[in-house]
Design an enzyme around this catalytic site. Structure first.
Site, PDB file in Angstrom:
ATOM      1  N   LYS A 135     -33.214  42.310 -16.799  1.00 38.13           N
ATOM      2  CA  LYS A 135     -32.211  43.377 -16.900  1.00 38.13           C
ATOM      3  C   LYS A 135     -31.795  43.769 -15.485  1.00 38.13           C
ATOM      4  O   LYS A 135     -32.638  44.180 -14.682  1.00 38.13           O
ATOM      5  CB  LYS A 135     -32.849  44.580 -17.616  1.00 38.13           C
ATOM      6  CG  LYS A 135     -32.039  45.856 -17.534  1.00 38.13           C
ATOM      7  CD  LYS A 135     -32.787  47.041 -18.125  1.00 38.13           C
ATOM      8  CE  LYS A 135     -32.059  48.334 -17.850  1.00 38.13           C
ATOM      9  NZ  LYS A 135     -32.812  49.515 -18.256  1.00 38.13           N
TER      10      LYS A 135
ATOM     11  N   THR B 137     -47.536  50.750 -27.377  1.00 41.65           N
ATOM     12  CA  THR B 137     -47.350  50.351 -25.978  1.00 41.65           C
ATOM     13  C   THR B 137     -48.165  51.254 -25.058  1.00 41.65           C
ATOM     14  O   THR B 137     -48.798  50.778 -24.110  1.00 41.65           O
ATOM     15  CB  THR B 137     -45.861  50.460 -25.576  1.00 41.65           C
ATOM     16  OG1 THR B 137     -45.066  50.056 -26.686  1.00 41.65           O
ATOM     17  CG2 THR B 137     -45.552  49.584 -24.393  1.00 41.65           C
TER      18      THR B 137
ATOM     19  N   VAL C 274     -58.144  57.595 -37.559  1.00 42.90           N
ATOM     20  CA  VAL C 274     -58.812  58.826 -37.117  1.00 42.90           C
ATOM     21  C   VAL C 274     -58.474  59.889 -38.162  1.00 42.90           C
ATOM     22  O   VAL C 274     -57.297  60.179 -38.403  1.00 42.90           O
ATOM     23  CB  VAL C 274     -58.334  59.237 -35.712  1.00 42.90           C
ATOM     24  CG1 VAL C 274     -58.783  60.642 -35.370  1.00 42.90           C
ATOM     25  CG2 VAL C 274     -58.836  58.242 -34.679  1.00 42.90           C
TER      26      VAL C 274
ATOM     27  N   LEU D 289     -45.366  58.754 -26.184  1.00 40.22           N
ATOM     28  CA  LEU D 289     -44.515  59.677 -26.935  1.00 40.22           C
ATOM     29  C   LEU D 289     -45.211  60.996 -27.215  1.00 40.22           C
ATOM     30  O   LEU D 289     -44.562  62.019 -27.410  1.00 40.22           O
ATOM     31  CB  LEU D 289     -44.080  59.015 -28.250  1.00 40.22           C
ATOM     32  CG  LEU D 289     -43.262  57.719 -28.078  1.00 40.22           C
ATOM     33  CD1 LEU D 289     -43.048  57.029 -29.429  1.00 40.22           C
ATOM     34  CD2 LEU D 289     -41.924  57.999 -27.409  1.00 40.22           C
TER      35      LEU D 289
ATOM     36  N   ALA E 201     -36.002  48.274 -23.197  1.00 41.37           N
ATOM     37  CA  ALA E 201     -35.518  48.027 -21.847  1.00 41.37           C
ATOM     38  C   ALA E 201     -36.369  48.875 -20.900  1.00 41.37           C
ATOM     39  O   ALA E 201     -36.896  49.905 -21.304  1.00 41.37           O
ATOM     40  CB  ALA E 201     -34.065  48.453 -21.749  1.00 41.37           C
TER      41      ALA E 201
HETATM   42  P1  FAD Z   1     -46.364  54.590 -30.980  1.00 45.11           P
HETATM   43  O1  FAD Z   1     -45.713  53.273 -30.768  1.00 45.11           O
HETATM   44  O2  FAD Z   1     -45.830  55.460 -32.066  1.00 45.11           O
HETATM   45  O3  FAD Z   1     -47.907  54.296 -31.286  1.00 45.11           O
HETATM   46  C1  FAD Z   1     -48.735  55.261 -31.878  1.00 45.11           C
HETATM   47  C2  FAD Z   1     -50.095  54.646 -32.158  1.00 45.11           C
HETATM   48  O4  FAD Z   1     -50.968  55.664 -32.631  1.00 45.11           O
HETATM   49  C3  FAD Z   1     -50.092  53.539 -33.213  1.00 45.11           C
HETATM   50  O5  FAD Z   1     -50.940  52.494 -32.811  1.00 45.11           O
HETATM   51  C4  FAD Z   1     -50.697  54.223 -34.423  1.00 45.11           C
HETATM   52  O6  FAD Z   1     -51.364  53.307 -35.274  1.00 45.11           O
HETATM   53  C5  FAD Z   1     -51.665  55.167 -33.739  1.00 45.11           C
HETATM   54  N1  FAD Z   1     -52.081  56.287 -34.584  1.00 45.11           N
HETATM   55  C6  FAD Z   1     -51.334  57.324 -35.028  1.00 45.11           C
HETATM   56  N2  FAD Z   1     -52.074  58.117 -35.811  1.00 45.11           N
HETATM   57  C7  FAD Z   1     -53.326  57.585 -35.853  1.00 45.11           C
HETATM   58  C8  FAD Z   1     -54.542  57.925 -36.504  1.00 45.11           C
HETATM   59  N3  FAD Z   1     -54.635  58.989 -37.290  1.00 45.11           N
HETATM   60  N4  FAD Z   1     -55.601  57.119 -36.330  1.00 45.11           N
HETATM   61  C9  FAD Z   1     -55.540  56.034 -35.543  1.00 45.11           C
HETATM   62  N5  FAD Z   1     -54.422  55.665 -34.893  1.00 45.11           N
HETATM   63  C10 FAD Z   1     -53.331  56.422 -35.067  1.00 45.11           C
HETATM   64  N6  FAD Z   1     -38.778  53.144 -24.056  1.00 45.11           N
HETATM   65  C11 FAD Z   1     -38.319  52.379 -23.048  1.00 45.11           C
HETATM   66  O7  FAD Z   1     -38.941  52.330 -21.989  1.00 45.11           O
HETATM   67  N7  FAD Z   1     -37.181  51.669 -23.185  1.00 45.11           N
HETATM   68  C12 FAD Z   1     -36.434  51.696 -24.311  1.00 45.11           C
HETATM   69  O8  FAD Z   1     -35.410  51.002 -24.384  1.00 45.11           O
HETATM   70  C13 FAD Z   1     -36.871  52.516 -25.376  1.00 45.11           C
HETATM   71  N8  FAD Z   1     -36.157  52.616 -26.510  1.00 45.11           N
HETATM   72  C14 FAD Z   1     -36.594  53.457 -27.496  1.00 45.11           C
HETATM   73  C15 FAD Z   1     -35.790  53.649 -28.628  1.00 45.11           C
HETATM   74  C16 FAD Z   1     -36.207  54.530 -29.614  1.00 45.11           C
HETATM   75  C17 FAD Z   1     -35.341  54.746 -30.804  1.00 45.11           C
HETATM   76  C18 FAD Z   1     -37.444  55.216 -29.485  1.00 45.11           C
HETATM   77  C19 FAD Z   1     -37.895  56.164 -30.537  1.00 45.11           C
HETATM   78  C20 FAD Z   1     -38.227  55.020 -28.375  1.00 45.11           C
HETATM   79  C21 FAD Z   1     -37.804  54.162 -27.365  1.00 45.11           C
HETATM   80  N9  FAD Z   1     -38.555  53.990 -26.214  1.00 45.11           N
HETATM   81  C22 FAD Z   1     -38.084  53.226 -25.201  1.00 45.11           C
HETATM   82  C23 FAD Z   1     -39.858  54.632 -26.064  1.00 45.11           C
HETATM   83  C24 FAD Z   1     -40.948  53.625 -26.355  1.00 45.11           C
HETATM   84  O9  FAD Z   1     -40.715  52.989 -27.589  1.00 45.11           O
HETATM   85  C25 FAD Z   1     -42.286  54.338 -26.423  1.00 45.11           C
HETATM   86  O10 FAD Z   1     -42.430  55.097 -25.267  1.00 45.11           O
HETATM   87  C26 FAD Z   1     -43.392  53.334 -26.483  1.00 45.11           C
HETATM   88  O11 FAD Z   1     -43.226  52.425 -27.538  1.00 45.11           O
HETATM   89  C27 FAD Z   1     -44.724  54.027 -26.604  1.00 45.11           C
HETATM   90  O12 FAD Z   1     -44.961  54.503 -27.880  1.00 45.11           O
HETATM   91  P2  FAD Z   1     -46.403  55.110 -28.114  1.00 45.11           P
HETATM   92  O13 FAD Z   1     -47.416  54.051 -27.871  1.00 45.11           O
HETATM   93  O14 FAD Z   1     -46.532  56.384 -27.388  1.00 45.11           O
HETATM   94  O15 FAD Z   1     -46.376  55.509 -29.657  1.00 45.11           O
END
Ligand code: FAD
Length: 520
Positions: free
Chosen positions: A79, A16, A200, A351, A51
């Site tokens: 919501k 995301t 990567v 994250l 959410a």
């Molecule tokens: P991720 O979804 O982990 O994506 C990481 C990306 O990095 C992936 O595409 C992966 O392929 C890539 N990557 C990693 N290593 C490499 C590599 N070596 N080479 C190439 N690519 C790589 N947020 C809300 O706003 N509302 C909610 O209700 C909510 N509920 C949640 C419940 C839980 C249990 C959790 C853990 C989180 C929740 N969140 C919520 C937070 C939300 O899910 C995240 O903020 C959001 O999905 C963003 O995730 P991200 O893109 O930072 O990381």
């Protein structure tokens, strides 16, 4: 060294955070910058049925997307609030709605309610939304009109969060985060973002210790000026390559694990409740997020108090037979924030930047806020340190503020029926929050006594949690005894009347989304 903005941006990660950033940057700067996004096909994303905050609509507006464009593709619903169940005691619930508190004669309605409680439900008496949620209502009529907003401050619709502070839009969304990422992939690549699917495997640093490139397994080096680390909890660029420390919040927010299930639902039969539900449990709480064709649910818990097997068993028992054949997704959460989210030419968003537990749905809000700040403090070739510092302060403030707000939920919860809940009353809390709690015992929170820097949560939110969780005594202002209460009582009646009329005229969410799905 140049004052011209940097042009080549490499985003690592396609969750995301990665795709929201790519889409927003193209919407903001068009083809004046070059954006490459690399994501791994092997490393999955976190996407559990999310959410959001009501501010998220500014994100879609900024991209020029209407609800009809993106909501059906993301299984999205409305919501209106978070519903807290069993935080005070078994069987009790209250709402934290998207609705500003009205005030009468300079005092918030919660203050008046403490002095003249018209029922045992402050949320029903002070907010229209509580009744709408109990009636499973949509905030929009079938012809798409928004409910009448006389109780919501500020109707203007500026397109960034910052311009909108002080007002409250009446709803947010639930959606499937991985479907949103997919939708935004199309949006961003159609507008010129280069999409590389690869791992990567290494990160290159120059002699100053700045990022020079990321090395992929099959596509060689990807070079850029600015690198955005969206690699999730791994923090591949910021925390690993640049070794930026992570500041844990776990001493005050001990929940570090989650187990999630995606439970099928039939929108023709099951009511789509217009709220996220957070049900307190023995070692944390369970979320329930209604989407169009399924319920996203999960148990957020502390491993110090419960092991993953027991958490999964509890969650399955909570959901019932519908969960029998659904696989569970166990997630380890890194709670806290990177000391700085922007170091040298690397900005972490999502994250990798920081995460508090999902109790108030702030993960995507942090992402959205971070992207807006990145555009605001976008760097030039001279890499002005002041821009980075302002960005870092903004992100630090927003996460530290939300941390305080979440800690309040646990400290404020009246329940203390096992070790987990007893410990929430004695565990250390941020010093500033401890001081604020003392103030709030004498006077319900207002702008002068809540966390003072922007963190997305207005004083009314603190009022809701304090009055709802019920474990911290609050009392009305003495001055209310000297003021005629008629206007306040009339306001309570007006809320009741308004709620009744809206419940009568607004459609259910099921009816609204059936119409949207059928393209009528
Ligand atoms: P991720 O979804 O982990 O994506 C990481 C990306 O990095 C992936 O595409 C992966 O392929 C890539 N990557 C990693 N290593 C490499 C590599 N070596 N080479 C190439 N690519 C790589 N947020 C809300 O706003 N509302 C909610 O209700 C909510 N509920 C949640 C419940 C839980 C249990 C959790 C853990 C989180 C929740 N969140 C919520 C937070 C939300 O899910 C995240 O903020 C959001 O999905 C963003 O995730 P991200 O893109 O930072 O990381």
């Amino acid at each position: 060294m140049t004052h011209a903005p940097v042009r080549d941006v490499v985003i690592v990660g396609g969750g995301t955070a990665g795709w929201m950033t790519a889409a927003y940057l193209t919407a903001a700067f068009g083809d004046r910058i070059n954006v490459t996004l690399v994501e791994s096909a092997d490393v999955g994303t976190i996407g559990v049925g999310e959410a959001t905050f009501s501010d998220i609509r500014h994100f879609f507006e900024f991209l020029g997307l209407a609800e009809r464009d993106w909501m059906p593709a993301c299984n999205a619903t409305y919501k209106l609030a978070v519903r807290f169940e069993d935080w005070r005691e078994p069987g009790h619930h209250f709402y934290h709605p998207f609705e500003q508190l009205r005030s009468v004669k300079g005092f918030p309605l919660t203050d008046w309610w403490l002095r003249y409680p018209t029922s045992d439900r402050f949320d029903v008496d002070c907010f229209v939304m509580a009744s709408l949620i109990d009636g499973n209502r949509s905030p929009r009529y079938l012809d798409n009109r928004l409910l009448e907003q006389d109780f919501v401050e500020g109707e203007a619709a500026p397109n960034t969060i910052a311009e909108y502070q002080g007002a409250q839009f009446p709803y947010a969304y639930h959606f499937e985060a991985h479907l949103l990422a997919k939708y935004l992939t199309k949006y961003a690549t159609q507008r010129g973002v280069r999409h590389v699917v690869d791992n990567v495997v290494d990160v290159g640093l120059d002699e100053r210790g700045w990022l020079s490139h990321v090395q992929t397994a099959e596509h060689g080096r990807l070079e850029g000026d600015l690198f955005v680390d969206c690699t999730g909890f791994r923090g591949l660029l910021l925390n690993k390559a640049l070794e930026e420390p992570f500041v844990s919040y776990q001493d005050t927010l001990p929940n570090d694990s989650a187990v999630a299930l995606q439970v099928p639902m039939d929108m023709d039969k099951d009511p789509i409740r217009p709220c996220t539900t957070a049900t307190a449990q023995d070692a944390g709480w369970i979320w329930t997020i209604p989407l169009i064709s399924r319920i996203g649910t999960g148990y957020v818990y502390a491993r110090d108090y419960m092991d993953p097997e027991e958490a999964e068993r509890t969650l399955r028992a909570f959901v019932g037979p519908a969960a029998a054949d659904v696989p569970a997704n166990h997630i380890r959460m890194r709670i806290g924030r990177s000391r700085r989210s922007w170091v040298n030419n690397c900005v972490a968003i999502g994250l990798s930047s920081g995460f508090v537990e999902p109790l108030e749905s702030t993960g995507i809000f942090f992402i959205h806020y971070a992207i807006e700040q990145l555009v605001k403090y976008y760097p030039a070739g001279d890499w002005d340190l002041t821009l980075r510092e302002q960005y870092n302060n903004a992100l630090m403030n927003v996460m530290d503020g939300v941390r305080e707000f979440l800690v309040l939920h646990y400290r404020g919860a009246k329940r203390a029926d096992n070790q987990y809940w007893r410990d929430t009353k004695t565990r250390a809390i941020p010093d500033a929050l401890a001081e604020r709690l003392e103030l709030w015992e004498s006077k319900v929170p207002d702008t002068g006594t809540v966390y003072p820097r922007y963190h997305g949560l207005p004083p009314y939110s603190y009022n809701c949690i304090l009055l709802g969780t019920g474990g911290i005594p609050v009392r009305p202002s003495p001055a209310l005894d000297l003021i005629d209460e008629k206007a306040a009582l009339a306001e309570f009646q007006a809320i009741k009347d308004k709620a009744r009329s809206l419940v009568r005229t607004l459609p259910t969410q099921n009816a609204y989304f059936k119409r949207m799905r059928d393209g009528v």
